[in-house]
Design a protein around this motif. Structure first.
Motif, PDB file in Angstrom:
ATOM      1  N   GLU A 218       0.849  -1.186   0.000  1.00 28.66           N
ATOM      2  CA  GLU A 218       0.000   0.000   0.000  1.00 28.66           C
ATOM      3  C   GLU A 218       0.887   1.238   0.000  1.00 28.66           C
ATOM      4  N   ARG A 219       0.484   2.247  -0.782  1.00 28.61           N
ATOM      5  CA  ARG A 219       1.232   3.498  -0.896  1.00 28.61           C
ATOM      6  C   ARG A 219       0.456   4.568  -0.141  1.00 28.61           C
ATOM      7  N   ILE A 220       1.082   5.123   0.893  1.00 27.74           N
ATOM      8  CA  ILE A 220       0.412   6.039   1.807  1.00 27.74           C
ATOM      9  C   ILE A 220       1.083   7.407   1.720  1.00 27.74           C
ATOM     10  N   PRO A 221       0.353   8.437   1.263  1.00 31.05           N
ATOM     11  CA  PRO A 221       0.952   9.771   1.231  1.00 31.05           C
ATOM     12  C   PRO A 221       1.147  10.306   2.647  1.00 31.05           C
ATOM     13  N   ALA A 222       2.267  10.979   2.852  1.00 33.69           N
ATOM     14  CA  ALA A 222       2.583  11.538   4.165  1.00 33.69           C
ATOM     15  C   ALA A 222       3.557  12.696   3.992  1.00 33.69           C
ATOM     16  N   VAL A 223       3.783  13.396   5.092  1.00 31.82           N
ATOM     17  CA  VAL A 223       4.778  14.466   5.106  1.00 31.82           C
ATOM     18  C   VAL A 223       5.795  14.140   6.188  1.00 31.82           C
ATOM     19  N   ALA A 224       7.067  14.088   5.797  1.00 32.71           N
ATOM     20  CA  ALA A 224       8.137  13.871   6.766  1.00 32.71           C
ATOM     21  C   ALA A 224       8.400  15.189   7.481  1.00 32.71           C
ATOM     22  N   ILE A 225       8.320  15.150   8.821  1.00 28.73           N
ATOM     23  CA  ILE A 225       8.558  16.358   9.627  1.00 28.73           C
ATOM     24  C   ILE A 225       9.794  16.209  10.515  1.00 28.73           C
ATOM     25  N   GLN A 226      10.464  15.066  10.403  1.00 23.23           N
ATOM     26  CA  GLN A 226      11.618  14.788  11.270  1.00 23.23           C
ATOM     27  C   GLN A 226      12.485  13.731  10.598  1.00 23.23           C
ATOM     28  N   ALA A 227      13.808  13.859  10.727  1.00 22.98           N
ATOM     29  CA  ALA A 227      14.744  12.867  10.195  1.00 22.98           C
ATOM     30  C   ALA A 227      15.945  12.777  11.125  1.00 22.98           C
ATOM     31  N   GLU A 228      16.153  11.576  11.676  1.00 21.88           N
ATOM     32  CA  GLU A 228      17.284  11.352  12.584  1.00 21.88           C
ATOM     33  C   GLU A 228      17.954  10.027  12.260  1.00 21.88           C
ATOM     34  N   GLN A 229      19.247   9.982  12.494  1.00 20.36           N
ATOM     35  CA  GLN A 229      20.001   8.756  12.295  1.00 20.36           C
ATOM     36  C   GLN A 229      20.433   8.196  13.638  1.00 20.36           C
TER      37      GLN A 229
END
Length: 106
Positions: free
Chosen positions: A59-70
């Motif tokens: 399933e392909r779910i549209p979203a908005v990334a608001i955070q990115a951490e490694q």
């Protein structure tokens, strides 16, 4: 706090960039998760539109990334969903978009 939003509102969503999130950031809605130890903020342009791909159902779910951490070798994203709610996934579970596409229609 994690209400639904219209696709054209994606750029106005609160987000965190340039530092790791704290518990306070999660409570205030600018981050989805926090990792207490040993994570680093990723150099990412946020917010950004993504399509999250469910590995089990495709399933392909549209979203908005608001955070990115490694943390270690993995990059984690905090996501906001158009129909409300939030989620966390690994970078390799999304397709990055330059802007909303036809899958982003609400």
């Amino acid at each position: 706090m994690w209400e639904s939003f219209k696709a054209e509102e994606w750029e106005s969503l609160p987000y965190i960039s340039g530092r790791v999130a704290t518990e306070q950031d999660v409570e205030s809605g600018i981050a989805v998760f926090y990792i207490p130890d040993e994570s680093v903020a990723c150099d990412a342009v946020l917010p950004t539109c993504v399509i999250q791909i469910d590995e089990e159902t495709n399933e392909r779910i549209p979203a908005v990334a608001i955070q990115a951490e490694q943390a270690g070798e993995l990059v984690y994203l905090g996501l906001r969903y158009l129909d409300g709610g939030n989620g966390m996934c690994e970078l390799d579970e999304v397709e990055l978009l330059e802007s909303p596409n036809e899958e982003f229609a609400t």
